[in-house]
Scaffold this motif. Sequence first.
Motif, short mmCIF file in Angstrom:
data_model
loop_
_atom_site.label_atom_id
_atom_site.label_comp_id
_atom_site.label_asym_id
_atom_site.label_seq_id
_atom_site.Cartn_x
_atom_site.Cartn_y
_atom_site.Cartn_z
N LEU A 163 -3.40 16.84 0.72
CA LEU A 163 -2.80 16.65 -0.60
C LEU A 163 -2.13 15.28 -0.73
O LEU A 163 -1.37 15.03 -1.65
N CYS A 164 -2.43 14.39 0.22
CA CYS A 164 -1.90 13.03 0.20
C CYS A 164 -2.98 12.04 -0.24
O CYS A 164 -4.15 12.23 0.06
N GLY A 193 1.49 20.64 -7.32
CA GLY A 193 1.16 19.37 -7.95
C GLY A 193 2.35 18.45 -8.16
O GLY A 193 2.27 17.49 -8.93
N ARG A 194 3.46 18.71 -7.51
CA ARG A 194 4.65 17.86 -7.61
C ARG A 194 4.68 16.90 -6.44
O ARG A 194 4.25 17.24 -5.34
N VAL A 195 5.25 15.71 -6.67
CA VAL A 195 5.36 14.72 -5.59
C VAL A 195 6.34 15.25 -4.55
O VAL A 195 7.48 15.59 -4.85
N MET A 196 5.84 15.32 -3.34
CA MET A 196 6.65 15.81 -2.21
C MET A 196 7.14 14.65 -1.35
O MET A 196 8.21 14.72 -0.76
N HIS A 197 6.32 13.59 -1.29
CA HIS A 197 6.65 12.44 -0.46
C HIS A 197 5.98 11.19 -1.03
O HIS A 197 4.83 11.23 -1.45
N TYR A 198 6.73 10.08 -1.03
CA TYR A 198 6.17 8.79 -1.42
C TYR A 198 6.71 7.76 -0.44
O TYR A 198 7.90 7.74 -0.11
N VAL A 222 0.87 -1.17 0.00
CA VAL A 222 0.00 0.00 0.00
C VAL A 222 0.91 1.22 0.00
O VAL A 222 1.94 1.23 0.67
N SER A 223 0.54 2.26 -0.77
CA SER A 223 1.41 3.44 -0.86
C SER A 223 0.68 4.70 -0.46
O SER A 223 -0.54 4.79 -0.54
N VAL A 224 1.46 5.69 -0.05
CA VAL A 224 0.96 7.04 0.20
C VAL A 224 1.82 7.99 -0.63
O VAL A 224 3.03 7.90 -0.65
N THR A 225 1.14 8.87 -1.38
CA THR A 225 1.81 9.88 -2.21
C THR A 225 1.28 11.23 -1.80
O THR A 225 0.07 11.46 -1.80
N CYS A 226 2.19 12.14 -1.44
CA CYS A 226 1.81 13.49 -1.02
C CYS A 226 2.36 14.49 -2.03
O CYS A 226 3.53 14.41 -2.41
N MET A 227 1.52 15.41 -2.43
CA MET A 227 1.89 16.43 -3.41
C MET A 227 2.10 17.76 -2.70
O MET A 227 1.59 17.98 -1.60
N ASP A 228 2.81 18.67 -3.38
CA ASP A 228 2.91 20.03 -2.86
C ASP A 228 1.84 20.89 -3.52
O ASP A 228 1.02 20.38 -4.30
#
Length: 165
Positions: A104-105, A71-76, A62-68
């Motif tokens: 935004l995640c 709209g850019r990936v800030m954390h994965y 399972v993944s979590v993706t957070c954007m700034d």
Amino acid sequence: MAMKMVLGIMVASLLVNCFSISEAWKDEPKKIHVGGKVLCQDCTGDWNDWVQGSKPIKGCRVSVTCMDDRGRVMHYASDETDEQGDFDMIVDKNINGKELKPELCSVRLVSSPDNVCNLLTDFAGGRSGVKLTRPSHIFRDLVKYTLGPFFFTTPMCDEPDTTGY
């Protein structure tokens, strides 16, 4: 006169309590917890088995993706489920000096190690992803978002794509 004094004490007490609560929120938690469960939903049984017979899958990713804000990936990050199908990820709210915004995640299913139950479903948003909108637990330095349960299913249960090309 005594009534005014009692009322004054009650108001003062209320203001002191409100001030201490607002002071407590100044020290916001520096991490958020994201957790949930992943199950296998098998449609080959009867209706009761389908609704209540879901089994946890160990080793699902399972993944979590957070954007700034741009709209850019800030954390994965990703996590594997345990024997009960549970996952729990801890995400720092401060990444490279920038404040992460939980709203935004997005959390989604990635893969299943099960040879039979390995097709993503969008039940509870597992395939498309679920935004972190409202924490399920807030207590002192703990902010937790509990999602799902997310489901994988078997090829026999997968609905065919009838929309054409």
